[in-house]
Scaffold this active site. Structure first.
Site, PDB file in Angstrom:
ATOM      1  N   TYR A  14       0.797  -1.258   0.078  1.00 20.32           N
ATOM      2  CA  TYR A  14      -0.129  -0.413   0.266  1.00 20.32           C
ATOM      3  C   TYR A  14       1.290   1.686   0.127  1.00 20.32           C
ATOM      4  CZ  TYR A  14      -3.375  -3.004   1.249  1.00 20.32           C
ATOM      5  OH  TYR A  14      -5.019  -4.229   1.738  1.00 20.32           O
ATOM      6  N   HIS A  19      -4.865   6.133  -1.218  1.00 18.18           N
ATOM      7  CA  HIS A  19      -5.480   6.425   0.412  1.00 18.18           C
ATOM      8  C   HIS A  19      -4.147   6.129   1.170  1.00 18.18           C
ATOM      9  CE1 HIS A  19      -8.951   5.990   1.781  1.00 18.18           C
ATOM     10  NE2 HIS A  19      -9.275   4.099   1.626  1.00 18.18           N
ATOM     11  N   TYR A  65      -4.675  -0.501  10.330  1.00 18.44           N
ATOM     12  CA  TYR A  65      -5.998  -0.144   8.569  1.00 18.44           C
ATOM     13  C   TYR A  65      -6.835   0.523   8.563  1.00 18.44           C
ATOM     14  CZ  TYR A  65      -3.651  -4.798   7.131  1.00 18.44           C
ATOM     15  OH  TYR A  65      -2.105  -5.962   6.067  1.00 18.44           O
ATOM     16  N   ASN A  67     -10.278   1.467   7.604  1.00 16.84           N
ATOM     17  CA  ASN A  67     -11.310   1.143   8.223  1.00 16.84           C
ATOM     18  C   ASN A  67     -11.139   1.376   9.556  1.00 16.84           C
ATOM     19  OD1 ASN A  67     -11.816   1.342   5.921  1.00 16.84           O
ATOM     20  ND2 ASN A  67     -13.066  -0.955   6.083  1.00 16.84           N
ATOM     21  N   ASN A 113     -13.896   6.314   4.981  1.00 17.30           N
ATOM     22  CA  ASN A 113     -14.089   5.389   5.746  1.00 17.30           C
ATOM     23  C   ASN A 113     -12.652   5.140   7.465  1.00 17.30           C
ATOM     24  OD1 ASN A 113     -15.885   3.860   5.095  1.00 17.30           O
ATOM     25  ND2 ASN A 113     -14.063   2.519   3.984  1.00 17.30           N
TER      26      ASN A 113
END
Length: 185
Positions: A14, A19, A65, A67, A113
């Site tokens: 990632y 994001h 993460y 969320n 989120n």
């Protein structure tokens, strides 16, 4: 004392995604204050600490993460007893054109989120530095879009936005929030 949080997802896969622009920006800012991150499992994050003109700065990258970012934020906020007005969250925003920056206090989560998770735990009256990553073209799924890497051209634009934030971050430390906001236009 000030808490500066960059939102993103942990892991190499990632690292350069849209994001994760919050992580990327936070690392750039923290570098300016000659500090480095270390894992703090009890806070569910990587954390770096520094001081500037007698003010303690706490930089946080949640390892939960996106969320579940609120879990890390509440752990650090509670431990250090940091009021909402001293919390700054840096995150991606698909509703802003790539490279555009907006600074605001409070408000909705815009479907993000990470912000939903934080808002659900500590209220929403903290400061946000929103970095535009643009919207997906055609019918690409939003989740796929934000979890994909920037193209080389896009990354150059994103880096320019990050540099603008970093170069003016001292205004936040001096509590010149309106001046910081005006420089982000």
């Amino acid at each position: 004392m000030m808490l500066i949080i960059g939102l993103g997802n942990p892991g190499k896969e990632y690292e350069h995604t849209r994001h994760n622009i919050g992580f990327i920006a936070l690392e750039n800012i923290a570098k300016q204050y000659e500090t480095s991150f270390s894992v703090k499992k009890k806070f569910h994050c990587e954390i770096a600490e520094s001081t500037n003109n007698g003010q303690k700065l706490i930089f946080v990258k949640p390892t939960t993460y996106m969320n579940l970012s609120g879990k890390s934020v509440i752990a650090v906020k509670t431990y250090y007893n940091i009021p909402l007005e001293k919390i700054f969250v840096i995150h991606d925003d698909i509703d802003l054109e790539l490279g555009k920056i907006k600074f605001k206090t409070g408000g909705g989560n815009g479907g993000h989120n990470g912000l939903k998770s934080i808002d659900g735990i500590i209220e929403n009256n903290y400061h946000r530095i929103r970095i535009g990553v643009g919207r997906p073209q055609n019918s690409q799924d939003v989740a796929d879009y934000v979890l994909n890497n920037f193209s080389k051209t896009e990354y150059v634009i994103a880096e320019q936005a990050i540099d603008k934030i970093t170069d003016n971050f001292n205004l936040i430390l001096e509590n010149k929030l309106e001046e910081f906001k005006s420089k982000m236009v």
